[in-house]
Design a protein around this motif. Structure first.
Motif, PDB file in Angstrom:
ATOM      1  N   SER A 176      47.536  30.731  28.254  1.00 21.73           N
ATOM      2  CA  SER A 176      46.642  31.894  28.212  1.00 21.73           C
ATOM      3  C   SER A 176      45.949  31.995  26.864  1.00 21.73           C
ATOM      4  CB  SER A 176      47.424  33.173  28.492  1.00 21.73           C
ATOM      5  OG  SER A 176      48.333  33.435  27.442  1.00 21.73           O
ATOM      6  N   ALA A 177      44.926  32.883  26.811  1.00 21.73           N
ATOM      7  CA  ALA A 177      44.180  33.111  25.577  1.00 21.73           C
ATOM      8  C   ALA A 177      45.057  33.772  24.513  1.00 21.73           C
ATOM      9  CB  ALA A 177      42.969  33.981  25.874  1.00 21.73           C
ATOM     10  N   LEU A 178      45.871  34.743  24.925  1.00 19.88           N
ATOM     11  CA  LEU A 178      46.747  35.428  23.968  1.00 19.88           C
ATOM     12  C   LEU A 178      47.754  34.473  23.360  1.00 19.88           C
ATOM     13  CD1 LEU A 178      47.446  38.767  25.898  1.00 19.88           C
ATOM     14  CD2 LEU A 178      46.048  38.486  23.844  1.00 19.88           C
ATOM     15  N   ARG A 179      48.261  33.592  24.185  1.00 18.16           N
ATOM     16  CA  ARG A 179      49.218  32.606  23.664  1.00 18.16           C
ATOM     17  C   ARG A 179      48.527  31.628  22.704  1.00 18.16           C
ATOM     18  NH1 ARG A 179      54.122  31.671  21.807  1.00 18.16           N
ATOM     19  NH2 ARG A 179      54.855  29.553  22.223  1.00 18.16           N
ATOM     20  N   ALA A 180      47.297  31.284  22.973  1.00 15.46           N
ATOM     21  CA  ALA A 180      46.546  30.393  22.092  1.00 15.46           C
ATOM     22  C   ALA A 180      46.365  31.019  20.707  1.00 15.46           C
ATOM     23  CB  ALA A 180      45.193  30.074  22.709  1.00 15.46           C
ATOM     24  N   ILE A 181      46.056  32.322  20.668  1.00 15.47           N
ATOM     25  CA  ILE A 181      45.888  33.025  19.391  1.00 15.47           C
ATOM     26  C   ILE A 181      47.206  33.047  18.624  1.00 15.47           C
ATOM     27  CG2 ILE A 181      45.388  35.273  18.356  1.00 15.47           C
ATOM     28  CD1 ILE A 181      43.445  35.724  20.756  1.00 15.47           C
ATOM     29  N   GLU A 182      48.305  33.263  19.331  1.00 18.40           N
ATOM     30  CA  GLU A 182      49.630  33.260  18.697  1.00 18.40           C
ATOM     31  C   GLU A 182      49.929  31.901  18.076  1.00 18.40           C
ATOM     32  OE1 GLU A 182      52.723  34.456  21.335  1.00 18.40           O
ATOM     33  OE2 GLU A 182      51.818  36.395  21.778  1.00 18.40           O
ATOM     34  N   LEU A 183      49.637  30.839  18.807  1.00 20.96           N
ATOM     35  CA  LEU A 183      49.942  29.490  18.325  1.00 20.96           C
ATOM     36  C   LEU A 183      49.103  29.122  17.095  1.00 20.96           C
ATOM     37  CD1 LEU A 183      50.267  27.602  21.741  1.00 20.96           C
ATOM     38  CD2 LEU A 183      52.115  28.244  20.175  1.00 20.96           C
ATOM     39  N   ILE A 184      47.868  29.558  17.077  1.00 18.03           N
ATOM     40  CA  ILE A 184      47.025  29.298  15.907  1.00 18.03           C
ATOM     41  C   ILE A 184      47.618  29.971  14.668  1.00 18.03           C
ATOM     42  CG2 ILE A 184      44.774  29.783  14.857  1.00 18.03           C
ATOM     43  CD1 ILE A 184      43.549  29.370  17.670  1.00 18.03           C
ATOM     44  N   LYS A 185      48.141  31.186  14.818  1.00 18.24           N
ATOM     45  CA  LYS A 185      48.783  31.890  13.701  1.00 18.24           C
ATOM     46  C   LYS A 185      50.070  31.183  13.264  1.00 18.24           C
ATOM     47  CE  LYS A 185      47.041  36.487  14.972  1.00 18.24           C
ATOM     48  NZ  LYS A 185      47.416  37.833  15.471  1.00 18.24           N
ATOM     49  N   GLN A 186      50.812  30.654  14.239  1.00 19.13           N
ATOM     50  CA  GLN A 186      52.112  30.043  13.938  1.00 19.13           C
ATOM     51  C   GLN A 186      51.994  28.705  13.206  1.00 19.13           C
ATOM     52  OE1 GLN A 186      54.622  29.743  17.425  1.00 19.13           O
ATOM     53  NE2 GLN A 186      54.366  31.911  17.945  1.00 19.13           N
ATOM     54  N   ALA A 241      38.261  10.869  19.475  1.00 23.27           N
ATOM     55  CA  ALA A 241      39.123  10.881  18.282  1.00 23.27           C
ATOM     56  C   ALA A 241      40.514  11.443  18.568  1.00 23.27           C
ATOM     57  CB  ALA A 241      38.450  11.676  17.168  1.00 23.27           C
ATOM     58  N   LEU A 242      40.790  11.775  19.795  1.00 17.11           N
ATOM     59  CA  LEU A 242      42.059  12.429  20.142  1.00 17.11           C
ATOM     60  C   LEU A 242      43.254  11.498  19.926  1.00 17.11           C
ATOM     61  CD1 LEU A 242      43.313  15.042  21.345  1.00 17.11           C
ATOM     62  CD2 LEU A 242      43.128  13.961  23.591  1.00 17.11           C
ATOM     63  N   LYS A 243      44.293  12.008  19.258  1.00 16.71           N
ATOM     64  CA  LYS A 243      45.518  11.241  19.015  1.00 16.71           C
ATOM     65  C   LYS A 243      46.769  11.923  19.575  1.00 16.71           C
ATOM     66  CE  LYS A 243      43.936   8.950  14.785  1.00 16.71           C
ATOM     67  NZ  LYS A 243      43.933   7.601  15.359  1.00 16.71           N
ATOM     68  N   TYR A 244      46.783  13.253  19.536  1.00 18.96           N
ATOM     69  CA  TYR A 244      47.979  13.982  19.938  1.00 18.96           C
ATOM     70  C   TYR A 244      47.624  15.106  20.924  1.00 18.96           C
ATOM     71  CZ  TYR A 244      49.623  11.823  15.622  1.00 18.96           C
ATOM     72  OH  TYR A 244      49.922  10.923  14.630  1.00 18.96           O
ATOM     73  N   VAL A 245      48.408  15.194  21.983  1.00 24.84           N
ATOM     74  CA  VAL A 245      48.316  16.315  22.931  1.00 24.84           C
ATOM     75  C   VAL A 245      49.685  16.980  22.972  1.00 24.84           C
ATOM     76  CG1 VAL A 245      47.934  17.029  25.317  1.00 24.84           C
ATOM     77  CG2 VAL A 245      46.535  15.207  24.341  1.00 24.84           C
ATOM     78  N   VAL A 246      49.747  18.235  22.540  1.00 20.77           N
ATOM     79  CA  VAL A 246      51.007  18.987  22.519  1.00 20.77           C
ATOM     80  C   VAL A 246      50.946  20.066  23.596  1.00 20.77           C
ATOM     81  CG1 VAL A 246      52.508  20.493  21.169  1.00 20.77           C
ATOM     82  CG2 VAL A 246      51.421  18.518  20.084  1.00 20.77           C
ATOM     83  N   LEU A 247      51.927  20.058  24.486  1.00 16.21           N
ATOM     84  CA  LEU A 247      52.000  21.036  25.570  1.00 16.21           C
ATOM     85  C   LEU A 247      52.972  22.151  25.198  1.00 16.21           C
ATOM     86  CD1 LEU A 247      52.334  18.531  28.565  1.00 16.21           C
ATOM     87  CD2 LEU A 247      50.240  19.424  27.537  1.00 16.21           C
ATOM     88  N   ASP A 248      52.542  23.380  25.378  1.00 13.32           N
ATOM     89  CA  ASP A 248      53.396  24.550  25.121  1.00 13.32           C
ATOM     90  C   ASP A 248      54.364  24.699  26.291  1.00 13.32           C
ATOM     91  OD1 ASP A 248      54.300  26.821  23.803  1.00 13.32           O
ATOM     92  OD2 ASP A 248      52.847  28.133  24.798  1.00 13.32           O
ATOM     93  N   TRP A 249      55.261  23.757  26.434  1.00  9.94           N
ATOM     94  CA  TRP A 249      56.063  23.561  27.643  1.00  9.94           C
ATOM     95  C   TRP A 249      57.180  24.583  27.813  1.00  9.94           C
ATOM     96  CZ3 TRP A 249      55.363  19.885  31.455  1.00  9.94           C
ATOM     97  CH2 TRP A 249      56.392  19.748  32.388  1.00  9.94           C
ATOM     98  N   ASN A 250      57.910  24.902  26.765  1.00 17.70           N
ATOM     99  CA  ASN A 250      59.142  25.701  26.873  1.00 17.70           C
ATOM    100  C   ASN A 250      58.932  27.208  26.789  1.00 17.70           C
ATOM    101  OD1 ASN A 250      60.999  23.385  26.930  1.00 17.70           O
ATOM    102  ND2 ASN A 250      60.314  23.056  24.818  1.00 17.70           N
TER     103      ASN A 250
END
Length: 291
Positions: A176-186, A241-250
């Motif tokens: 979600s968008a809210l989770r994306a904002i949280e992850l950017i802060k973290q 240029a993509l090297k890493y894809v991280v999934l917010d899995w847990n």
């Protein structure tokens, strides 16, 4: 004299006739009395039969009164709403289970199950990834910054080398968008001077995101799989240029759902995989991590 004899004879005859008539009347009365005497027990029988019949009627009436009561009780049972067993929701299942860290096998199983009835056997074989295509998974002890430092130990060097516009080196996919904002802060402690861009649909038009990607160099993209897929299709975002894809899995939301437990998010993620990420993994250019 003759007249007196005649009168006596008539009187005698009259008396005899009267006596005979009385005798006859007596004989007639006797059988009637006998018949009456014999009829009395019949009246008793009839009375007893009537009483028996009356008792039977009372019993049958009582039975008839009992029967509708049973019917009413049956009707009441039938009218009572049957208790339906509640179906277990994802929240019920997940709340009863202990959180377990995701693994590459979990992702591979999810992909296989999703495409089982959509692709041929040969096409399904092409979706299988090698163990070398995965980064180490989060064991639920890491913050986002500490996890990224572990899987991208040479981040400062990679960041400086990245010069391409409309492309990112690190792509973080969440629900979600809210989770994306949280992850950017973290990930402030990890990113340093790197530029991170929000890639989700809420309150942000796609045209604005395309302009921001074209305007300058973006190192990290954080967003939902639906908007990321749309940007790739519109050629606003390049995976060159993509090297890493991280999934917010847990991570779990308020309903205890993980990203892949939400049908819409899972559908968009499968499109994203087919949109170029799997190809990058096959070519050993992209690695996937489960946070």
């Amino acid at each position: 004299m003759g007249d007196d004899l005649g009168d006596e004879w008539w009187a005698h005859e009259g008396n005899s006739d009267a006596s005979e008539a009385e005798a006859e009347t007596r004989q007639e009365k006797l059988p009637t009395e006998k018949t009456n005497k014999t009829k009395k027990p019949e009246k008793r029988k009839s009375v007893t039969e009537e009483t028996v019949k009356a008792k039977k009627k009372k019993k049958t009436q009582q039975k008839e009164c009992i029967i509708p009561k049973k019917k009413d009780s049956e009707d009441e049972k039938s009218t009572k709403p049957k208790r339906k067993r509640k179906k277990k929701t994802i929240t019920d299942v997940l709340s009863s289970s202990e959180p377990k860290p995701g693994s590459p096998a979990d992702l591979q199983t999810l992909v296989t199950q999703y495409f089982a009835d959509k692709l041929s056997v040969i096409e399904q074989e092409e979706l299988k990834l090698l163990d070398s295509s995965f980064l180490s998974s989060n064991d639920l002890t890491h913050t986002l910054s500490s996890y990224l430092k572990q899987v991208c130990p040479k981040w400062s060097k990679i960041q400086k080398q990245h010069k391409e516009k409309s492309s990112v080196v690190l792509l973080i996919v969440c629900s979600s968008a809210l989770r994306a904002i949280e992850l950017i802060k973290q990930m402030t402690a990890f990113k340093g001077e790197a530029k991170a861009l929000k890639l989700f649909a809420k309150h942000i038009k796609m045209e604005e995101q395309v302009k921001l990607l074209q305007k300058g160099v973006t190192h990290i993209g954080v967003g939902t799989p639906g908007r990321i897929s749309a940007l790739i299709e519109k050629e606003g975002l390049s995976l060159q240029a993509l090297k890493y894809v991280v999934l917010d899995w847990n991570w779990r939301d308020q309903k205890l759902r993980r990203m892949m437990d939400v049908p819409e998010v899972k559908l968009d993620f499968m499109k994203l995989l087919q949109g170029g990420i799997l190809t990058g993994c096959k070519e050993n250019k992209v690695k996937i991590g489960l946070f």
